[in-house]
Design a protein around this motif. Sequence first.
Motif, PDB file in Angstrom:
ATOM      1  N   HIS A  77       0.898  -1.365  -0.029  1.00 15.19           N
ATOM      2  CA  HIS A  77      -0.117   0.051  -0.006  1.00 15.19           C
ATOM      3  C   HIS A  77       0.871   1.273  -0.207  1.00 15.19           C
ATOM      4  CE1 HIS A  77       0.720   0.390   4.342  1.00 15.19           C
ATOM      5  NE2 HIS A  77       0.050   1.389   4.312  1.00 15.19           N
ATOM      6  N   ASP A  78       1.978   1.199   0.323  1.00 14.57           N
ATOM      7  CA  ASP A  78       3.064   2.356   0.389  1.00 14.57           C
ATOM      8  C   ASP A  78       4.056   2.064  -0.352  1.00 14.57           C
ATOM      9  OD1 ASP A  78       1.761   4.212   2.208  1.00 14.57           O
ATOM     10  OD2 ASP A  78       2.680   3.090   3.791  1.00 14.57           O
ATOM     11  N   LEU A  79       3.999   1.300  -1.426  1.00 17.46           N
ATOM     12  CA  LEU A  79       5.086   1.303  -2.638  1.00 17.46           C
ATOM     13  C   LEU A  79       5.398   2.738  -3.153  1.00 17.46           C
ATOM     14  CD1 LEU A  79       4.365  -1.725  -4.401  1.00 17.46           C
ATOM     15  CD2 LEU A  79       6.373  -1.488  -2.967  1.00 17.46           C
ATOM     16  N   VAL A  80       4.628   3.394  -3.511  1.00 16.57           N
ATOM     17  CA  VAL A  80       4.750   4.630  -4.225  1.00 16.57           C
ATOM     18  C   VAL A  80       4.564   5.772  -3.244  1.00 16.57           C
ATOM     19  CG1 VAL A  80       4.166   6.193  -6.141  1.00 16.57           C
ATOM     20  CG2 VAL A  80       4.377   3.771  -6.587  1.00 16.57           C
ATOM     21  N   TYR A  81       5.742   6.666  -3.082  1.00 18.21           N
ATOM     22  CA  TYR A  81       5.419   7.874  -2.349  1.00 18.21           C
ATOM     23  C   TYR A  81       6.069   8.993  -2.939  1.00 18.21           C
ATOM     24  CZ  TYR A  81       4.560   9.754   2.625  1.00 18.21           C
ATOM     25  OH  TYR A  81       4.176  10.336   3.634  1.00 18.21           O
ATOM     26  N   LEU A  82       5.241   9.824  -3.810  1.00 17.08           N
ATOM     27  CA  LEU A  82       6.019  10.538  -4.871  1.00 17.08           C
ATOM     28  C   LEU A  82       6.735  11.737  -4.467  1.00 17.08           C
ATOM     29  CD1 LEU A  82       3.514  10.361  -7.685  1.00 17.08           C
ATOM     30  CD2 LEU A  82       5.557   9.288  -7.519  1.00 17.08           C
ATOM     31  N   GLN A  83       6.005  12.325  -3.074  1.00 15.06           N
ATOM     32  CA  GLN A  83       6.493  13.698  -2.533  1.00 15.06           C
ATOM     33  C   GLN A  83       7.799  13.541  -1.733  1.00 15.06           C
ATOM     34  OE1 GLN A  83       3.830  12.053  -1.616  1.00 15.06           O
ATOM     35  NE2 GLN A  83       2.990  12.786   0.230  1.00 15.06           N
ATOM     36  N   VAL A  84       7.869  12.176  -1.240  1.00  7.89           N
ATOM     37  CA  VAL A  84       8.989  11.800  -0.476  1.00  7.89           C
ATOM     38  C   VAL A  84      10.196  11.294  -1.449  1.00  7.89           C
ATOM     39  CG1 VAL A  84       9.927  10.391   1.377  1.00  7.89           C
ATOM     40  CG2 VAL A  84       7.575  11.436   1.795  1.00  7.89           C
ATOM     41  N   ASP A  85       9.885  10.228  -2.126  1.00  4.21           N
ATOM     42  CA  ASP A  85      11.056   9.616  -2.891  1.00  4.21           C
ATOM     43  C   ASP A  85      11.409  10.394  -4.069  1.00  4.21           C
ATOM     44  OD1 ASP A  85      10.562   7.336  -1.351  1.00  4.21           O
ATOM     45  OD2 ASP A  85       8.968   6.515  -2.868  1.00  4.21           O
ATOM     46  N   ARG A  86      10.456  11.567  -4.383  1.00  6.36           N
ATOM     47  CA  ARG A  86      10.832  12.347  -5.619  1.00  6.36           C
ATOM     48  C   ARG A  86      11.001  11.758  -6.671  1.00  6.36           C
ATOM     49  NH1 ARG A  86      12.622  14.680  -1.000  1.00  6.36           N
ATOM     50  NH2 ARG A  86      12.331  16.978  -0.727  1.00  6.36           N
ATOM     51  N   ARG A  87      10.348  10.452  -7.132  1.00  3.62           N
ATOM     52  CA  ARG A  87      10.806   9.808  -8.332  1.00  3.62           C
ATOM     53  C   ARG A  87       9.823   8.504  -8.089  1.00  3.62           C
ATOM     54  NH1 ARG A  87      16.178   6.286  -7.358  1.00  3.62           N
ATOM     55  NH2 ARG A  87      15.732   5.475  -5.289  1.00  3.62           N
ATOM     56  N   ILE A  88       9.778   7.885  -9.227  1.00  4.60           N
ATOM     57  CA  ILE A  88       9.177   6.344  -9.214  1.00  4.60           C
ATOM     58  C   ILE A  88      10.343   5.713  -9.130  1.00  4.60           C
ATOM     59  CG2 ILE A  88       8.306   4.592 -10.557  1.00  4.60           C
ATOM     60  CD1 ILE A  88       6.520   6.654 -11.793  1.00  4.60           C
ATOM     61  N   HIS A  89      10.450   4.704  -8.034  1.00  2.00           N
ATOM     62  CA  HIS A  89      11.526   3.877  -7.704  1.00  2.00           C
ATOM     63  C   HIS A  89      12.078   3.207  -8.737  1.00  2.00           C
ATOM     64  CE1 HIS A  89      14.214   1.118  -5.754  1.00  2.00           C
ATOM     65  NE2 HIS A  89      14.355   2.156  -4.481  1.00  2.00           N
ATOM     66  N   PRO A  90      13.284   3.033  -9.106  1.00  2.00           N
ATOM     67  CA  PRO A  90      13.682   2.294 -10.312  1.00  2.00           C
ATOM     68  C   PRO A  90      13.218   0.881 -10.290  1.00  2.00           C
ATOM     69  CG  PRO A  90      15.529   3.713  -9.441  1.00  2.00           C
ATOM     70  CD  PRO A  90      14.536   3.653  -8.576  1.00  2.00           C
ATOM     71  N   GLN A  91      13.014   0.080  -9.182  1.00  2.00           N
ATOM     72  CA  GLN A  91      12.504  -1.044  -8.977  1.00  2.00           C
ATOM     73  C   GLN A  91      11.010  -1.348  -9.477  1.00  2.00           C
ATOM     74  OE1 GLN A  91      14.086  -3.814  -8.382  1.00  2.00           O
ATOM     75  NE2 GLN A  91      15.329  -4.015  -6.480  1.00  2.00           N
ATOM     76  N   PRO A 129     -10.114   8.430 -16.283  1.00  2.00           N
ATOM     77  CA  PRO A 129      -8.958   7.575 -17.177  1.00  2.00           C
ATOM     78  C   PRO A 129      -8.188   8.574 -17.951  1.00  2.00           C
ATOM     79  CG  PRO A 129     -11.482   6.831 -17.306  1.00  2.00           C
ATOM     80  CD  PRO A 129     -11.424   8.019 -16.586  1.00  2.00           C
ATOM     81  N   LYS A 130      -6.784   8.292 -17.983  1.00  2.00           N
ATOM     82  CA  LYS A 130      -5.886   9.035 -18.562  1.00  2.00           C
ATOM     83  C   LYS A 130      -5.513  10.424 -18.063  1.00  2.00           C
ATOM     84  CE  LYS A 130      -6.865   6.444 -23.046  1.00  2.00           C
ATOM     85  NZ  LYS A 130      -7.112   6.550 -24.420  1.00  2.00           N
ATOM     86  N   ALA A 131      -5.992  10.854 -16.708  1.00  2.00           N
ATOM     87  CA  ALA A 131      -5.828  11.943 -16.171  1.00  2.00           C
ATOM     88  C   ALA A 131      -4.515  11.764 -15.392  1.00  2.00           C
ATOM     89  CB  ALA A 131      -7.091  12.250 -15.463  1.00  2.00           C
ATOM     90  N   GLU A 132      -4.029  13.241 -15.229  1.00  2.93           N
ATOM     91  CA  GLU A 132      -2.562  13.124 -14.487  1.00  2.93           C
ATOM     92  C   GLU A 132      -3.219  12.746 -13.159  1.00  2.93           C
ATOM     93  OE1 GLU A 132      -1.514  17.391 -14.208  1.00  2.93           O
ATOM     94  OE2 GLU A 132      -3.027  17.562 -12.421  1.00  2.93           O
ATOM     95  N   VAL A 133      -2.235  11.917 -12.451  1.00  2.00           N
ATOM     96  CA  VAL A 133      -2.266  11.355 -11.265  1.00  2.00           C
ATOM     97  C   VAL A 133      -1.410  12.286 -10.162  1.00  2.00           C
ATOM     98  CG1 VAL A 133      -2.023   9.406  -9.846  1.00  2.00           C
ATOM     99  CG2 VAL A 133      -2.556   8.904 -12.109  1.00  2.00           C
ATOM    100  N   ASP A 134      -2.151  12.755  -9.316  1.00  2.00           N
ATOM    101  CA  ASP A 134      -1.570  13.942  -8.192  1.00  2.00           C
ATOM    102  C   ASP A 134      -1.482  13.129  -6.717  1.00  2.00           C
ATOM    103  OD1 ASP A 134      -1.055  15.825  -6.545  1.00  2.00           O
ATOM    104  OD2 ASP A 134      -2.131  17.115  -7.700  1.00  2.00           O
ATOM    105  N   TYR A 135      -0.291  13.307  -6.321  1.00  2.00           N
ATOM    106  CA  TYR A 135      -0.037  12.481  -4.833  1.00  2.00           C
ATOM    107  C   TYR A 135      -1.172  13.166  -3.908  1.00  2.00           C
ATOM    108  CZ  TYR A 135       2.938  16.608  -3.643  1.00  2.00           C
ATOM    109  OH  TYR A 135       3.292  17.783  -3.230  1.00  2.00           O
TER     110      TYR A 135
END
Length: 464
Positions: A77-91, A129-135
């Motif tokens: 449930h916490d794999l993606v954390y955009l505002q903290v990781d500042r990226r999509i993790h390479p994995q 659908p196809k809209a931007e995904v905002d954290y």
Amino acid sequence: KARFSSGLSPVHGLMDLLARSLGQLTPSAKASDFERIAILLHDVMSARWRGYHTSNHLFDVCSRLKEPMEILAALGHDLVYLQVDRRIHPQLEPVLKDFKLDDKFRALPVAGTQDELLPLFFAIFGLEPKAEVDYQKAGNEFLSAVAWARLLKSWLTPAQALELAILIEGTIPFRAVTSQSDTPHLRLLARLEKLAALPSGTHLKTVDLSAAIARSVRLANSDMHGFGFEPLANFLDNTWLLILEGNPIFKNPVYSARQYREALGRIDAFFRGLKPESLFAHDGNVQRLNIYKKSVKGAQRNLSLGAEYVETKMLALSLFEAMGQATGGEAPLILFFGNPVTKAKKTYFPLENAIRWKSTRKAKTRDPILNLLTQGRRSEGAGFDISRSPVAAEIRARLSAEELASLGMQRARFEKGELASVEYLALFPKTIIQPVLAAAAAIAQSRTAEIAALAKEIRARARS
């Protein structure tokens, strides 16, 4: 299914949880699969800027869950954390290659995806659908659900993947509860029932939606458990991990009193802006509703006391902020405190040993905030500060509630530049300010003369 010795390492612990969840849901998952997924999970959850949302958080959430699907959803449930990781993790990039980040850490869908379930994932989360995904609008939870379902695609049926998304959608925090019959989870159930009735909702027809919502409620409440059921010391310990996570500057030891005080100010505003009713989930079930009410009551106490604790810390930090301004300008806090030292299992700053309090303060043993400031939070785990706050403890102990409120108002004026640093410092009782200045003069050796002159000026102001 294989079970692993969870105490050996976080990877072993994650393998054990995968065996208890994925291993129970599908017979084809093997020990080597658990190993590969556990290593990926621990790598993603150990990203550089994370402090609270780590593998330890997954262990904590899963400790209160029993059903395999709940545990499996918790793990992702916490794999993606955009505002903290500042990226999509390479994995995660291989399974999220149809999303690209912009400079505001929003994920933009890229045309050409072949994932037939993706439109349903958008619909489950109530996203276009196809809209931007905002954290800030469920983006982290949505992308976590997509990534986790795709990572587990070899073992899950489409219906199981959709249920995984349902459970993770339920972990979106801080949503409005307008009444007992209008909660985020009941709104989700209504949305799912409409989706299942559509031709595109074929796979949802095989999901027991009411059971999935009940699981989602249990997962959401386990995720937010610390707000309502943890002792205040544990609650604040988690808060300090969140401060580290949201303020990367604390990874560097040369942060200033102002920077620390400003970070605490954001936490204070966060605490005071939260509605306890929005922290926890329920779906109308009588038993879960009773748990919800107890959780809300516990959160009200923790948030109120937590805000008082933070504000007392801010008063102490503002003292050093003003001292810095008055003696040569802003400087790292360690210039005045020294580096933390640990002896006989006690961690302290050299400043603490240098302070000689002039008189005995009154005991307030029934004050939980003073006890925490004096004795410390649960651990030193945040890594950028010690858990005890001796100067804040003296301020809390020596000032009445009215005096604390008044000094807090003057602190706000000082922060806005409406009150000069020397004028502000002169407002602190001499039993606090003079011992602190004397100790700081001994520690901040490059400013010894300037701090001594400041102490003399404050004494002169007190006599006039």
